[in-house]
Design an enzyme around this catalytic site. Structure first.
Site, PDB file in Angstrom:
ATOM      1  N   GLY A  96      41.333-103.278  -0.633  1.00 46.55           N
ATOM      2  CA  GLY A  96      42.476-103.042  -1.501  1.00 46.55           C
ATOM      3  C   GLY A  96      43.531-102.227  -0.799  1.00 46.55           C
ATOM      4  O   GLY A  96      43.332-101.699   0.297  1.00 46.55           O
ATOM      5  N   GLY A  98      46.950 -99.528  -1.841  1.00 46.73           N
ATOM      6  CA  GLY A  98      47.697 -98.838  -2.876  1.00 46.73           C
ATOM      7  C   GLY A  98      48.701 -97.878  -2.297  1.00 46.73           C
ATOM      8  O   GLY A  98      48.966 -97.869  -1.088  1.00 46.73           O
ATOM      9  N   PHE A 100      48.513 -94.813  -1.734  1.00 48.68           N
ATOM     10  CA  PHE A 100      48.000 -93.767  -0.853  1.00 48.68           C
ATOM     11  C   PHE A 100      47.396 -94.327   0.427  1.00 48.68           C
ATOM     12  O   PHE A 100      46.989 -93.571   1.297  1.00 48.68           O
ATOM     13  CB  PHE A 100      46.943 -92.928  -1.586  1.00 48.68           C
ATOM     14  CG  PHE A 100      47.455 -92.289  -2.842  1.00 48.68           C
ATOM     15  CD1 PHE A 100      46.637 -92.100  -3.937  1.00 48.68           C
ATOM     16  CD2 PHE A 100      48.778 -91.885  -2.915  1.00 48.68           C
ATOM     17  CE1 PHE A 100      47.128 -91.514  -5.093  1.00 48.68           C
ATOM     18  CE2 PHE A 100      49.272 -91.308  -4.071  1.00 48.68           C
ATOM     19  CZ  PHE A 100      48.446 -91.129  -5.162  1.00 48.68           C
ATOM     20  N   GLY A 101      47.310 -95.656   0.539  1.00 44.51           N
ATOM     21  CA  GLY A 101      46.770 -96.217   1.756  1.00 44.51           C
ATOM     22  C   GLY A 101      45.958 -97.472   1.513  1.00 44.51           C
ATOM     23  O   GLY A 101      46.050 -98.092   0.458  1.00 44.51           O
ATOM     24  N   VAL A 103      42.049 -99.532   1.776  1.00 43.96           N
ATOM     25  CA  VAL A 103      40.612 -99.297   1.670  1.00 43.96           C
ATOM     26  C   VAL A 103      39.892-100.468   2.335  1.00 43.96           C
ATOM     27  O   VAL A 103      40.167-101.634   2.028  1.00 43.96           O
ATOM     28  CB  VAL A 103      40.157 -99.166   0.202  1.00 43.96           C
ATOM     29  CG1 VAL A 103      38.660 -98.862   0.135  1.00 43.96           C
ATOM     30  CG2 VAL A 103      40.945 -98.078  -0.514  1.00 43.96           C
ATOM     31  N   ASP A 218      44.688 -89.017 -13.932  1.00 40.53           N
ATOM     32  CA  ASP A 218      45.129 -90.365 -13.560  1.00 40.53           C
ATOM     33  C   ASP A 218      44.096 -91.403 -14.003  1.00 40.53           C
ATOM     34  O   ASP A 218      43.729 -92.293 -13.242  1.00 40.53           O
ATOM     35  CB  ASP A 218      45.354 -90.451 -12.049  1.00 40.53           C
ATOM     36  CG  ASP A 218      46.247 -91.625 -11.656  1.00 40.53           C
ATOM     37  OD1 ASP A 218      46.996 -92.111 -12.538  1.00 40.53           O
ATOM     38  OD2 ASP A 218      46.197 -92.051 -10.494  1.00 40.53           O
TER      39      ASP A 218
END
Length: 419
Positions: A96, A98, A100-101, A103, A218
């Site tokens: 994945g 997103g 933030f980075g 995976v 979150d």
């Protein structure tokens, strides 16, 4: 053979923030280094860093003592090791991507580290172009490095080399609740949805009931990961905050989160409490009931916000059936769905004091497991024809809304792509 290109951390374009509101899912905004460096006092060493210090500080730096700050069950990996287990972060292993980075899936064998069993793992690469990314990485190390619960994803280790920041988690084979609820062709059965809701509620209840309560901040379907048996585990603690201490009733903080899930009082005031998490949980309950996303800009204006659209239908099982996820095809408990809907309504109350505690939410949801009255066999859902079963929105075509004189009927519910 073509040589792999040199690896670089995933980064996103950033925009400057004039106000103090940051929401994920729409834009990735970070304060500049100069903004964050203002009025920042020198911090204690990482060895003495606490949850509360993380919550209060504006900028946090680490040093070589990082590896000494946690117990032996948290591993300090080298970047070369993580490159090896992910085949140099191969796109073939991408799980994945997103804000933030990225995976990647990796495979750990018995020889990598003493005491670490062979297993698949998920390796998360953080974007640390701005200090915000570093803070989120550090928050995850601190929170998940010390908190252990069956409904929290397990942090196995981390990597901190020069400018690189990585995290290594247990691998969750069924991915996120978001993927199953909105992107898969097959629908989650009612019993599985209830099991997931209970597991996620237990995770939040554990955080809120800790000696020093933790506000997750979150909670949403993409942050609920699923094990092979659909056990729900909370992931991504980058925005987590310590709860209020002493006589304080809330934590004042910059507003961050995701549109559609964040509690209204938190958005308007920046006052964060555990009841902010309860609101977000209520939104996810509505997503489980309806199969709709919390916010969908492609729908008519009156239907874009799930909470606002669904509220008039939540108190009555007769009205509730018109907004139930059509992909369930009536295979859900009438009593269970009604009780879940009422619970969701309390969770998304505009007054935080009217929202239940997560421990109460867990008890309520566990009580729904006893109900076996399927809507399709009790006359609350029209029997679907063979052709109807083959379409995602077939069930909704057989349902005619009965809104009041001034109430619009809900439109057919069709799973849509994320907006």
């Amino acid at each position: 053979m073509k040589q792999p290109s040199s690896w670089r951390p995933f980064t996103t374009n950033c925009c400057s923030t004039e106000d103090q509101t940051i929401f994920t899912g729409f834009s990735k905004c970070k304060p500049s280094r100069s903004d964050l460096s203002k009025d920042v006092a020198p911090l204690p060493s990482f060895r003495r860093l606490s949850f509360s210090e993380l919550s209060r500080s504006s900028s946090i730096r680490i040093n070589e003592e990082l590896s000494l700050s946690f117990g032996p069950d948290l591993y300090d990996f080298e970047l070369s090791e993580l490159r090896a287990i992910t085949q140099n972060f191969s796109s073939n292993f991408l799980l994945g991507e997103g804000g933030f980075g990225t995976v990647h899936k990796g495979y750990v064998d018995d020889n990598l580290r003493q005491g670490l069993k062979a297993q698949p793992v998920a390796v998360k690469l953080l974007d640390i172009e701005g200090l915000q990314g570093h803070r989120e990485w550090l928050a995850e190390v601190i929170f998940l490095g010390q908190l252990r619960h069956p409904n929290l994803v397990k942090l196995i280790g981390y990597c901190c080399e020069d400018e690189d920041r990585l995290l290594v988690y247990e691998f969750m084979p069924r991915g996120s609740l978001e993927n199953h609820l909105f992107r898969r062709l097959t629908s989650l059965p009612w019993g599985t949805r209830l099991k997931i809701a209970i597991g996620a509620a237990k995770g939040l209840s554990f955080l809120h009931g800790a000696d020093k309560p933790v506000i997750y901040r979150d909670f949403k379907t993409s942050n609920v990961l699923l094990d092979s048996d659909f056990t729900a585990k909370l992931s991504d603690f980058g925005l987590a905050k310590m709860g209020p201490e002493g006589s304080n009733t809330h934590v004042s903080t910059r507003v961050m989160g995701t549109y559609g899930y964040a509690a209204p009082e938190y958005i308007s005031t920046g006052h964060l409490t555990t009841k902010s998490d309860v609101y977000s949980f209520g939104v996810v309950l509505l997503e489980l009931l309806t199969g709709r996303r919390a916010m969908e800009k492609t729908r008519p204006k009156t239907e874009q916000n799930l909470v606002d659209w669904s509220k008039p239908y939540l108190r009555s099982s007769r009205r509730l059936r018109y907004i139930m996820d059509p992909r369930l095809l009536g295979q859900y408990s009438v009593k269970g769905a009604k009780e879940m809907a009422v619970l969701a309504l309390h969770c998304v109350s505009m007054n935080p004091k009217d929202r239940p505690r997560m421990a109460t939410v867990v008890d309520t949801l566990e009580g729904l497991q006893q109900f076996k009255d399927m809507a399709v066999t009790s006359g609350h859902w029209p029997a679907a024809s063979k052709s109807t079963r083959n379409s995602n929105n077939g069930a909704s075509k057989n349902v005619k809304g009965r809104g009041g004189a001034n109430q619009k009927k809900p439109s057919p519910i069709v799973p849509t792509k994320k907006t």
